[in-house]
Write a protein that holds these residues in place. Structure first.
Motif, PDB file in Angstrom:
ATOM      1  N   TYR A 103       0.852  -1.182   0.000  1.00 21.81           N
ATOM      2  CA  TYR A 103       0.000   0.000   0.000  1.00 21.81           C
ATOM      3  C   TYR A 103       0.893   1.237   0.000  1.00 21.81           C
ATOM      4  O   TYR A 103       1.739   1.388   0.877  1.00 21.81           O
ATOM      5  CB  TYR A 103      -0.914  -0.005   1.233  1.00 21.81           C
ATOM      6  CG  TYR A 103      -1.939  -1.107   1.205  1.00 21.81           C
ATOM      7  CD1 TYR A 103      -1.595  -2.404   1.580  1.00 21.81           C
ATOM      8  CD2 TYR A 103      -3.240  -0.867   0.780  1.00 21.81           C
ATOM      9  CE1 TYR A 103      -2.532  -3.425   1.534  1.00 21.81           C
ATOM     10  CE2 TYR A 103      -4.187  -1.881   0.748  1.00 21.81           C
ATOM     11  CZ  TYR A 103      -3.822  -3.154   1.121  1.00 21.81           C
ATOM     12  OH  TYR A 103      -4.746  -4.167   1.072  1.00 21.81           O
ATOM     13  N   PHE A 104       0.674   2.089  -0.988  1.00 25.22           N
ATOM     14  CA  PHE A 104       1.531   3.248  -1.161  1.00 25.22           C
ATOM     15  C   PHE A 104       0.926   4.502  -0.533  1.00 25.22           C
ATOM     16  O   PHE A 104      -0.296   4.684  -0.528  1.00 25.22           O
ATOM     17  CB  PHE A 104       1.762   3.524  -2.654  1.00 25.22           C
ATOM     18  CG  PHE A 104       2.753   2.597  -3.291  1.00 25.22           C
ATOM     19  CD1 PHE A 104       2.367   1.342  -3.737  1.00 25.22           C
ATOM     20  CD2 PHE A 104       4.080   2.974  -3.430  1.00 25.22           C
ATOM     21  CE1 PHE A 104       3.284   0.475  -4.320  1.00 25.22           C
ATOM     22  CE2 PHE A 104       5.001   2.112  -4.019  1.00 25.22           C
ATOM     23  CZ  PHE A 104       4.601   0.870  -4.453  1.00 25.22           C
ATOM     24  N   GLY A 105       1.814   5.353  -0.031  1.00 23.84           N
ATOM     25  CA  GLY A 105       1.409   6.668   0.405  1.00 23.84           C
ATOM     26  C   GLY A 105       1.346   7.618  -0.773  1.00 23.84           C
ATOM     27  O   GLY A 105       1.684   7.242  -1.902  1.00 23.84           O
ATOM     28  N   PRO A 106       0.940   8.864  -0.525  1.00 22.27           N
ATOM     29  CA  PRO A 106       0.809   9.835  -1.617  1.00 22.27           C
ATOM     30  C   PRO A 106       2.141  10.368  -2.126  1.00 22.27           C
ATOM     31  O   PRO A 106       2.189  10.985  -3.189  1.00 22.27           O
ATOM     32  CB  PRO A 106      -0.018  10.961  -0.979  1.00 22.27           C
ATOM     33  CG  PRO A 106       0.288  10.858   0.479  1.00 22.27           C
ATOM     34  CD  PRO A 106       0.482   9.403   0.755  1.00 22.27           C
ATOM     35  N   GLY A 107       3.213  10.130  -1.363  1.00 24.36           N
ATOM     36  CA  GLY A 107       4.525  10.555  -1.814  1.00 24.36           C
ATOM     37  C   GLY A 107       4.927  11.936  -1.329  1.00 24.36           C
ATOM     38  O   GLY A 107       4.099  12.740  -0.902  1.00 24.36           O
ATOM     39  N   THR A 108       6.227  12.168  -1.394  1.00 28.86           N
ATOM     40  CA  THR A 108       6.809  13.489  -1.143  1.00 28.86           C
ATOM     41  C   THR A 108       7.496  13.930  -2.429  1.00 28.86           C
ATOM     42  O   THR A 108       8.365  13.225  -2.939  1.00 28.86           O
ATOM     43  CB  THR A 108       7.838  13.450  -0.007  1.00 28.86           C
ATOM     44  OG1 THR A 108       7.194  13.155   1.226  1.00 28.86           O
ATOM     45  CG2 THR A 108       8.563  14.790   0.099  1.00 28.86           C
ATOM     46  N   ARG A 109       7.093  15.097  -2.925  1.00 27.85           N
ATOM     47  CA  ARG A 109       7.715  15.642  -4.144  1.00 27.85           C
ATOM     48  C   ARG A 109       8.921  16.457  -3.734  1.00 27.85           C
ATOM     49  O   ARG A 109       8.776  17.498  -3.103  1.00 27.85           O
ATOM     50  CB  ARG A 109       6.709  16.494  -4.901  1.00 27.85           C
ATOM     51  CG  ARG A 109       7.290  17.276  -6.075  1.00 27.85           C
ATOM     52  CD  ARG A 109       7.682  16.383  -7.224  1.00 27.85           C
ATOM     53  NE  ARG A 109       6.557  15.690  -7.817  1.00 27.85           N
ATOM     54  CZ  ARG A 109       6.668  14.769  -8.758  1.00 27.85           C
ATOM     55  NH1 ARG A 109       7.848  14.418  -9.215  1.00 27.85           N
ATOM     56  NH2 ARG A 109       5.588  14.188  -9.244  1.00 27.85           N
ATOM     57  N   LEU A 110      10.125  15.968  -4.082  1.00 32.28           N
ATOM     58  CA  LEU A 110      11.376  16.666  -3.753  1.00 32.28           C
ATOM     59  C   LEU A 110      11.911  17.353  -5.005  1.00 32.28           C
ATOM     60  O   LEU A 110      12.066  16.703  -6.046  1.00 32.28           O
ATOM     61  CB  LEU A 110      12.415  15.689  -3.221  1.00 32.28           C
ATOM     62  CG  LEU A 110      13.831  16.243  -3.010  1.00 32.28           C
ATOM     63  CD1 LEU A 110      13.832  17.311  -1.923  1.00 32.28           C
ATOM     64  CD2 LEU A 110      14.816  15.118  -2.656  1.00 32.28           C
ATOM     65  N   THR A 111      12.175  18.630  -4.884  1.00 35.88           N
ATOM     66  CA  THR A 111      12.795  19.394  -5.970  1.00 35.88           C
ATOM     67  C   THR A 111      14.136  19.904  -5.477  1.00 35.88           C
ATOM     68  O   THR A 111      14.215  20.554  -4.438  1.00 35.88           O
ATOM     69  CB  THR A 111      11.920  20.576  -6.399  1.00 35.88           C
ATOM     70  OG1 THR A 111      10.636  20.093  -6.810  1.00 35.88           O
ATOM     71  CG2 THR A 111      12.570  21.339  -7.551  1.00 35.88           C
ATOM     72  N   VAL A 112      15.191  19.587  -6.231  1.00 39.27           N
ATOM     73  CA  VAL A 112      16.537  20.043  -5.892  1.00 39.27           C
ATOM     74  C   VAL A 112      16.954  21.090  -6.920  1.00 39.27           C
ATOM     75  O   VAL A 112      16.925  20.831  -8.130  1.00 39.27           O
ATOM     76  CB  VAL A 112      17.540  18.877  -5.881  1.00 39.27           C
ATOM     77  CG1 VAL A 112      18.926  19.380  -5.474  1.00 39.27           C
ATOM     78  CG2 VAL A 112      17.075  17.774  -4.936  1.00 39.27           C
ATOM     79  N   THR A 113      17.319  22.270  -6.424  1.00 38.73           N
ATOM     80  CA  THR A 113      17.674  23.357  -7.343  1.00 38.73           C
ATOM     81  C   THR A 113      19.163  23.700  -7.232  1.00 38.73           C
ATOM     82  O   THR A 113      19.831  23.289  -6.269  1.00 38.73           O
ATOM     83  CB  THR A 113      16.863  24.617  -7.037  1.00 38.73           C
ATOM     84  OG1 THR A 113      17.167  25.039  -5.702  1.00 38.73           O
ATOM     85  CG2 THR A 113      15.366  24.347  -7.135  1.00 38.73           C
TER      86      THR A 113
END
Lengths: 113, 113
Positions: A103-113
């Motif tokens: 069962y998956f969670g909604p996720g964390t969107r990581l942006t590296v700049t």
């Protein structure tokens, strides 16, 4: 019955920084797996934790590390962030004796700049 | 190396049409799973197929596992706008723990009203 939860939802970091992502498994689940999903790709397995130990690891460098706590929640840590680490990080929980059904969670969107 | 190839990569159809998406590999899998992922969400498990030649139906969705357990298909009858999403197939990695799933890149389905 709470499903898999992850925090934070979104995160922006700079190259070279470190990040910690958090996951709480579905109630009753004891195993947590982490996946990285780059844009336009399927999820890639990072590692799995069971009984507070890393049980299996995918093809990711040592900059990626994790931890599981006695309450089965888990953290994913990434050091020395690279631009290529930008992705959706998914946590999945399961029972240790389940047939690969996660069962998956909604996720964390990581942006590296 | 086990790989799962999905086709087509993109599919845009009108509501009411039928469609089939495919998941192929040169490797034998003990089981295959299908997930649907909507934007900003984690994948949601639709079905697990285990036996070669197996056919499973979930309302308007029909899943088939190839006789040789190297391929699978998903057929949707009379598609609805709610079927829009990314369809992923996944299978267990040989030698991996139960959490080590290999995913295809997915088929992005858009159903227009």
């Amino acid at each position: 019955d709470a499903g898999v939860t992850q925090s934070p939802t979104h995160l922006i970091k700079t190259r070279g920084q470190q990040v910690t992502l958090r996951c709480s498994p579905k109630s009753g689940h004891d195993t947590v797996s982490w996946y990285q999903q780059a844009l336009g790709q399927g999820p890639q397995f990072i590692f799995q934790y069971y009984e507070e130990e890393e049980r299996q690891r995918g093809n990711f460098p040592d900059r990626f590390s994790g931890h599981q706590f006695p309450n089965y929640s888990s953290e994913l840590n990434v050091n020395a962030l690279l631009l290529g680490d930008s992705a959706l990080y998914l946590c999945a929980s399961s029972l240790s004796d389940s047939s690969y059904e996660q069962y998956f969670g909604p996720g964390t969107r990581l942006t590296v700049t | 190396t086990q790989l799962l190839e999905q086709s087509p990569q993109f599919l845009s159809i009108q509501e009411g049409e039928n469609l089939t998406v495919y998941c192929n590999s040169s490797s034998v899998f003990s089981s295959l799973q299908w997930y649907r992922q909507e934007p900003g969400e984690g994948p949601v498990l639709l079905v697990t197929v285990v036996t070669g030649g197996e056919v499973k139906k979930l309302k308007r969705l029909t899943f088939q596992f190839g006789d040789a357990r190297k391929d699978s298909s998903l057929h949707i009858t009379a598609a609805q706008t709610g079927d829009t999403g990314l369809y992923l197939c996944a299978g267990p990695n040989y030698g991996g723990s139960q959490g080590n799933l290999i995913f295809g890149k997915g088929t992005k389905l858009s159903v227009k009203p």
